[in-house]
Scaffold this motif. Sequence first.
Motif, PDB file in Angstrom:
ATOM      1  N   GLN A   1      18.150  -2.657 -53.603  1.00  0.00           N
ATOM      2  CA  GLN A   1      18.442  -3.835 -52.791  1.00  0.00           C
ATOM      3  C   GLN A   1      19.564  -3.475 -51.831  1.00  0.00           C
ATOM      4  OE1 GLN A   1      18.810  -7.163 -55.352  1.00  0.00           O
ATOM      5  NE2 GLN A   1      18.560  -8.650 -53.720  1.00  0.00           N
ATOM      6  N   ASP A   2      19.488  -3.975 -50.609  1.00  0.00           N
ATOM      7  CA  ASP A   2      20.561  -3.673 -49.662  1.00  0.00           C
ATOM      8  C   ASP A   2      21.341  -4.927 -49.315  1.00  0.00           C
ATOM      9  OD1 ASP A   2      18.829  -4.990 -47.943  1.00  0.00           O
ATOM     10  OD2 ASP A   2      19.090  -3.569 -46.303  1.00  0.00           O
ATOM     11  N   HIS A   3      22.452  -4.762 -48.652  1.00  0.00           N
ATOM     12  CA  HIS A   3      23.244  -5.872 -48.111  1.00  0.00           C
ATOM     13  C   HIS A   3      23.149  -5.769 -46.600  1.00  0.00           C
ATOM     14  CE1 HIS A   3      25.458  -7.311 -51.723  1.00  0.00           C
ATOM     15  NE2 HIS A   3      25.329  -6.063 -52.147  1.00  0.00           N
TER      16      HIS A   3
ATOM     17  N   THR B   1      22.687  -6.398 -39.883  1.00  0.00           N
ATOM     18  CA  THR B   1      22.815  -4.982 -39.527  1.00  0.00           C
ATOM     19  C   THR B   1      21.632  -4.258 -40.149  1.00  0.00           C
ATOM     20  OG1 THR B   1      23.936  -4.221 -41.536  1.00  0.00           O
ATOM     21  CG2 THR B   1      25.319  -5.230 -39.845  1.00  0.00           C
ATOM     22  N   GLY B   2      21.571  -2.950 -39.958  1.00  0.00           N
ATOM     23  CA  GLY B   2      20.545  -2.155 -40.637  1.00  0.00           C
ATOM     24  C   GLY B   2      20.763  -2.111 -42.140  1.00  0.00           C
ATOM     25  N   GLY B   3      21.970  -2.419 -42.569  1.00  0.00           N
ATOM     26  CA  GLY B   3      22.307  -2.390 -43.997  1.00  0.00           C
ATOM     27  C   GLY B   3      23.687  -1.781 -44.174  1.00  0.00           C
TER      28      GLY B   3
ATOM     29  N   LEU C   1       5.976   3.067 -47.868  1.00  0.00           N
ATOM     30  CA  LEU C   1       5.760   1.691 -47.410  1.00  0.00           C
ATOM     31  C   LEU C   1       6.852   0.820 -48.029  1.00  0.00           C
ATOM     32  CD1 LEU C   1       4.012  -0.390 -45.865  1.00  0.00           C
ATOM     33  CD2 LEU C   1       2.740  -0.743 -47.989  1.00  0.00           C
ATOM     34  N   TYR C   2       7.517   0.092 -47.163  1.00  0.00           N
ATOM     35  CA  TYR C   2       8.658  -0.743 -47.556  1.00  0.00           C
ATOM     36  C   TYR C   2       8.262  -2.186 -47.309  1.00  0.00           C
ATOM     37  CZ  TYR C   2      13.467  -2.613 -46.650  1.00  0.00           C
ATOM     38  OH  TYR C   2      14.641  -3.321 -46.620  1.00  0.00           O
ATOM     39  N   ALA C   3       8.289  -2.998 -48.361  1.00  0.00           N
ATOM     40  CA  ALA C   3       8.026  -4.429 -48.184  1.00  0.00           C
ATOM     41  C   ALA C   3       9.337  -5.174 -48.335  1.00  0.00           C
ATOM     42  CB  ALA C   3       7.017  -4.912 -49.218  1.00  0.00           C
TER      43      ALA C   3
ATOM     44  N   PHE D   1       6.986  -5.651 -43.235  1.00  0.00           N
ATOM     45  CA  PHE D   1       6.684  -4.315 -43.757  1.00  0.00           C
ATOM     46  C   PHE D   1       7.427  -3.318 -42.889  1.00  0.00           C
ATOM     47  CE2 PHE D   1       2.622  -6.200 -45.398  1.00  0.00           C
ATOM     48  CZ  PHE D   1       2.783  -5.839 -46.734  1.00  0.00           C
ATOM     49  N   ASN D   2       7.938  -2.253 -43.517  1.00  0.00           N
ATOM     50  CA  ASN D   2       8.452  -1.126 -42.760  1.00  0.00           C
ATOM     51  C   ASN D   2       7.656   0.096 -43.174  1.00  0.00           C
ATOM     52  OD1 ASN D   2      10.523  -2.579 -41.430  1.00  0.00           O
ATOM     53  ND2 ASN D   2      11.791  -2.439 -43.251  1.00  0.00           N
ATOM     54  N   CYS D   3       7.427   0.994 -42.243  1.00  0.00           N
ATOM     55  CA  CYS D   3       6.552   2.126 -42.559  1.00  0.00           C
ATOM     56  C   CYS D   3       7.366   3.374 -42.884  1.00  0.00           C
ATOM     57  CB  CYS D   3       5.586   2.371 -41.416  1.00  0.00           C
ATOM     58  SG  CYS D   3       6.371   2.453 -39.829  1.00  0.00           S
ATOM     59  N   ARG D   4       8.471   3.177 -43.570  1.00  0.00           N
ATOM     60  CA  ARG D   4       9.446   4.248 -43.843  1.00  0.00           C
ATOM     61  C   ARG D   4      10.264   3.819 -45.038  1.00  0.00           C
ATOM     62  NH1 ARG D   4      13.675   1.224 -42.427  1.00  0.00           N
ATOM     63  NH2 ARG D   4      13.236  -0.443 -40.996  1.00  0.00           N
ATOM     64  N   MET D   5      11.149   4.686 -45.506  1.00  0.00           N
ATOM     65  CA  MET D   5      12.095   4.255 -46.524  1.00  0.00           C
ATOM     66  C   MET D   5      13.174   3.413 -45.866  1.00  0.00           C
ATOM     67  SD  MET D   5      12.798   7.468 -49.003  1.00  0.00           S
ATOM     68  CE  MET D   5      13.179   6.659 -50.540  1.00  0.00           C
ATOM     69  N   GLY D   6      13.833   2.592 -46.639  1.00  0.00           N
ATOM     70  CA  GLY D   6      14.959   1.832 -46.102  1.00  0.00           C
ATOM     71  C   GLY D   6      16.175   2.737 -45.985  1.00  0.00           C
ATOM     72  N   ASP D   7      17.103   2.337 -45.153  1.00  0.00           N
ATOM     73  CA  ASP D   7      18.375   3.038 -45.016  1.00  0.00           C
ATOM     74  C   ASP D   7      19.440   1.951 -45.081  1.00  0.00           C
ATOM     75  OD1 ASP D   7      20.485   4.621 -44.357  1.00  0.00           O
ATOM     76  OD2 ASP D   7      19.659   5.376 -42.482  1.00  0.00           O
ATOM     77  N   PRO D   8      20.254   1.851 -46.101  1.00  0.00           N
ATOM     78  CA  PRO D   8      20.673   2.840 -47.102  1.00  0.00           C
ATOM     79  C   PRO D   8      19.919   2.838 -48.437  1.00  0.00           C
ATOM     80  CG  PRO D   8      22.189   0.990 -47.144  1.00  0.00           C
ATOM     81  CD  PRO D   8      21.139   0.654 -46.124  1.00  0.00           C
ATOM     82  N   GLU D   9      18.779   2.168 -48.529  1.00  0.00           N
ATOM     83  CA  GLU D   9      18.055   2.191 -49.807  1.00  0.00           C
ATOM     84  C   GLU D   9      17.671   3.614 -50.219  1.00  0.00           C
ATOM     85  OE1 GLU D   9      17.558   0.060 -47.339  1.00  0.00           O
ATOM     86  OE2 GLU D   9      16.676  -1.834 -48.006  1.00  0.00           O
ATOM     87  N   ALA D  10      17.239   4.427 -49.240  1.00  0.00           N
ATOM     88  CA  ALA D  10      16.810   5.802 -49.545  1.00  0.00           C
ATOM     89  C   ALA D  10      17.922   6.594 -50.228  1.00  0.00           C
ATOM     90  CB  ALA D  10      16.393   6.514 -48.254  1.00  0.00           C
TER      91      ALA D  10
HETATM   92  N1  GLY Z   1      18.021  -1.437 -44.960  1.00  0.00           N
HETATM   93  C1  GLY Z   1      16.925  -2.060 -44.350  1.00  0.00           C
HETATM   94  C2  GLY Z   1      16.045  -1.176 -43.585  1.00  0.00           C
HETATM   95  O1  GLY Z   1      16.120   0.036 -43.638  1.00  0.00           O
HETATM   96  O2  GLY Z   1      15.188  -1.694 -42.888  1.00  0.00           O
END
Ligand code: GLY
Length: 438
Positions: free
Chosen positions: A214-216, A228-230, A271-273, A288-297
């Motif tokens: 989970q991100d913030h 933000t992006g996270g 695949l990121y939901a 949906f995102n077609c990549r890993m999340g950042d900073p989730e990865a």
């Molecule tokens: N942290 C959310 C994203 O990568 O889209």
Amino acid sequence: MKLLVIGSGAREHALAWKLAESSHKRFPATVFVAPGNAGTELEKDLKNLPITAIPDLIEFARKESIAFTVVGPEAPLAEGIVDAFRSAGLKIFGPTQKAAQLETSKDFAKAFMGRHGIPTADYATFNSAAKAHRYVDKKGVPIVIKADGLAAGKGVVVAVTLEEAHAAVDRMLGEKRARKAGPKIVIEEFVEGEEISFIVMSDGRHTLPLATSQDHKRLEEGDQGPNTGGMGAYSPAPSITPTLHGKIMREVIQPAINGMEKEGERYIGFLYAGLMITPGGGIKVLEFNCRMGDPEAEVILLRLKSNFITLIEHALTGNLDKIEAEWDRRTALAVVLAASGYPDSPRKGDAIQGLATLPAMLPEEKDYHVFHAGTATAGGGENGEEIVTAGGRVLCVAALGDNVRMAQRRAYQIAGQIHFEGCQMRPDIGYRAINHRK
Ligand code: GLY
Ligand code: AMP
């Protein structure tokens, strides 16, 4: 063995670092990162490659006999890097340009979810501002306005007043500036609940769920301030119970992968939901995102114990059903250090102090990693070179701990050793997971 990672953020640093580490269990590989950052340049098994044009990357991959390529961010996917590599007979892990529309077009994603019975908020698509304004007046607030195309995290407005909603419509459809992000908008029902992310690897038919995370997303303490992006993340995410995990796989992930196959465009890649879990326990897909999340990865990969190269090889050969992933039982927590002015106008060129002395102070390097995002090397430091800020999110400090609190304490202890002018760092990453445990 030679591998290639495309991208330049902390996610790509983590991908490349994990691939290199995995290769040591077999035969050491050189992992190229194109273009990479100052952090990937410093890692002994990684090599930066200052190339971003797809034809040049293909020529390089051919010449160097790259075993496979992993794509980090969405932009090259949207540009068709996977289609181009595959046409050249090169192995690459990521969705094709068409499959990536799940992220690159909100309108495509919403219609796709409708076709395959994937739960999502009610919506309508507009390219006329006048009609969009009338729809907003009819529906009232809160309401969510989304630009159709990629907009680097700036394409979504959750409007709580009619003025905000109308202003967002005008900004996205009325002015030339926003037209670049897509002349269409999606207007969506506001969904209340707890937001979670869920990331899987897919081989086109089978999926392998990654550890939960989970991100913030908000800039400031207490999940306040701009999106933000996270600004940080943790894994596992305690709110994703085994029951919920099963429900997400059944109602969202499998129908999405099956749906893409039925539509003739197998989805291969991460695949990121992005999901909202409603107070009644229902699921709605926000994106949906077609990549890993950042900073989730960064937190997911810090916990990965399986060989990452083997996982990707299974995904590239349609064999993800024949493998399981093993995870460190500890919690990983990551804190982002962002530049002054992030997210609107990040300042570049601030010297970063404290990085070089970290390994000596904190020798248990297996339990943490400082991933670089927006960093570059510049002349002028003690050894003739120093590391300076070069982007919005600058560094991502990820650490493991026996529980969330311990991972949190450790990540902040390490982050506290690093300094640059104007650094923005949330002090409370992980608080939701801590409250959840109470
Ligand atoms: N942290 C959310 C994203 O990568 O889209
Ligand atoms: P997206 O890029 O679609 O994930 O949207 C960015 C952020 O806006 C999400 O992380 C949510 O916090 C919020 N959001 C998006 N769609 C909705 C919705 N339908 N209801 C409530 N919040 C939303």
